[in-house]
Design an enzyme around this catalytic site. Sequence first.
Site, PDB file in Angstrom:
ATOM      1  CG  ASP A 104      -4.500   5.299   1.157  1.00 19.70           C
ATOM      2  OD1 ASP A 104      -5.276   4.934   0.870  1.00 19.70           O
ATOM      3  OD2 ASP A 104      -4.386   6.666   1.934  1.00 19.70           O
TER       4      ASP A 104
ATOM      5  CG  HIS B 135      -8.478  -1.133   4.580  1.00 20.93           C
ATOM      6  ND1 HIS B 135      -8.798  -1.668   3.176  1.00 20.93           N
ATOM      7  CD2 HIS B 135      -8.144  -0.142   4.810  1.00 20.93           C
ATOM      8  CE1 HIS B 135      -8.607  -0.786   2.808  1.00 20.93           C
ATOM      9  NE2 HIS B 135      -7.990   0.224   4.029  1.00 20.93           N
ATOM     10  CG  ASP B 136     -11.471   2.191   3.776  1.00 18.64           C
ATOM     11  OD1 ASP B 136     -11.385   1.622   4.646  1.00 18.64           O
ATOM     12  OD2 ASP B 136     -11.091   2.235   2.532  1.00 18.64           O
TER      13      ASP B 136
ATOM     14  CG  ASP C 144      -1.975   0.349   1.549  1.00 13.48           C
ATOM     15  OD1 ASP C 144      -1.775   1.114   0.522  1.00 13.48           O
ATOM     16  OD2 ASP C 144      -3.004  -0.409   1.355  1.00 13.48           O
TER      17      ASP C 144
ATOM     18  CD  GLU D  14      -8.848   4.288  -1.994  1.00 18.76           C
ATOM     19  OE1 GLU D  14     -10.036   3.933  -0.792  1.00 18.76           O
ATOM     20  OE2 GLU D  14      -8.239   5.013  -1.617  1.00 18.76           O
TER      21      GLU D  14
END
Length: 616
Positions: free
Chosen positions: A291, A420-421, A183, A349
């Site tokens: 990210d 994970h969100d 990430d 993302e």
Amino acid sequence: MKTTAFTPDSRLRDVLAHPVGNDVVTKVLLQLGAPEWVVLNPVVASLRLKALPGLSRGLVDRRFVDDLARFLNQHPDRPGDSSGEPERLWWKQAVVYQIYPRTFCDSNGDGIGDLPGILSKLDWLQELGVDVVWLSPVYDSPGDDNGYDIRDYQSVLKEFGTLEDLDSLTHALHERGMKLILDLVINHTSDEHRWFQQALAEPQSPYREYYHLREGAAADGPPNNWTSFFGGSAWRHFPEAKTAGGQGLWGLHLFSSKQMDLNWESSAMRADVYQMVRWWLARGIDGFRLDVINQISKQPGLPDGSPTIGAMMGYTGIEHYFYGPRLHEHLKELRREAWDGHDVMAVGETPGPGLQMSRLLTASERRELDLVFNFDHLENPGKVRFDTYRYNLRFLARQWSRWQLGLGNNAWNSLFLENHDNPRMVSKVEPELTHREDIARLLGLFQLTLRGTPFLFQGQELGMANTVFTSLDQVKDIESRNKYAELLPQVGHEKALQALNSGSRDHGRVPLPWNEETNSVREFFRRVIALRREHLALVYGPFVPLTRPGSNVFVYQREAEGEAWVVVLNLTGKPQPRPRLPGGLKLVLASPSATSRLPAWAAELWGPVGLTNSPD
Ligand code: TEU
Ligand code: CA
């Protein structure tokens, strides 16, 4: 190609023909829960932009119209020719598995997942058929946002292990023919990062320009009206910062007040970031998930956000950074300076941009990103993550079809349902969970048989559902806790907790239950992945819907090199009549067992009659 500038007098037709205009109008319609045919209506298309406030019954105002015209003029790019054959590349054929290190596997019993834990499960991942592992952040961090607040990009969080553990993991994956992506969080750093600390300490510091810092007293109030994704103003005052006037500094943070936004206008900052990325590539990392990468370029001067857009989208200021003026330029430079010459996978993302903007971000000839995560399919129209509602899967079919048909052959899609969100998808579709495994398999078959690269999130392959939070102390995530505090005075404890049970990011962050029992959902995923690996028609074949996307039973075909596959999905909880299928097919996989009528939530894969190798 249209070259005249956009004004409030421009026709909606021209706005819709503009990639950015098309995305914005589509997004507004989705947000308002309006049907798509509205914009396809020729009468509507011939209206002028300035008619929007009337058309939307005041939901958008004249300022929105002006902002939109300026925005369109700022982004002249059009997608290039997309008619060729898709280029064949390893990351298009891969299945990626996202690991959230904190809750994946704990090797030493301290209750925190760690790198040796991940290393111990590689056989298990390989059996499933995973090609690439993506790790959510493992860097040194004070943990205000579970590692998305990085204190040191070049060291590993102690609780997770050491840099050597990470090297061992990379090595062990490579030995298995698998790859590792990290990430890359470069929109912001922790306020504890040494760049930020030095920026505060010294007025002449070269690091002061690395962030969005403005001089001023706390009493003057924040420099603009932007709000943070985690609630409240997007500005924090640092009285301790040394300044000539002695009044301290205001610092911009789009996320938590400990996640300070980096200033991408600074070439020195960018050079430091590229160097850090090259350092990781030299250690053998195969790529990155970037990210909130679409938010790095901010409108110069950081002007106030439109209150209308703020009210509509829930956050004020987004139009000044979700697709900023220098975004494409920064992405091209990042690629050129940080990883050209390395065979990496770069997945951005990108909350916000729609289909057309995503084409511009990922078309291979533009040399920006390889693929992006778009989020528009995760909620039904007009709904947000914290709403309590039953997700209708027919919308998923419509939304995914639009992307499958619209992206073109020079761009590539990422396929995901969980991360994970987000809460677990099975719980959104059927909160009572009476058909949990059937729905998990249906979602898996859908996701793994579209054109694009599938990203599975840990536990999805086990059919994991949401956790039931009965009290606030079970909820750890900063976004959820802030949300609760915001909702409590408005709606009271019960309803605030209900919102968290619907939308909390913690649903994806509970420890994985490790047991050796055979899991039928995992077994089904394993078979589909094996077929996908064996039959490239399932990767590259054009997507052809055979029923209307939006109908109860969705049927589509993937065909390449003379081999046709057909997927049949019952998107409802009721048995349905069987659709008529093309000839020459045999049933390869069925969940649940096939019956004369299609069972509720049925998922079937039909393949060539001549197919000899079985998926086992
Ligand atoms: O998420 C960015 C993002 O916009 C969301 O999905 C976010 O969780 C939500 O919209 C907040 O309201 C990325 C990471 O995936 C997330 O975990 C981080 O918290 C965030 O960036 C900041 O780094
Ligand atoms: Ca541990």
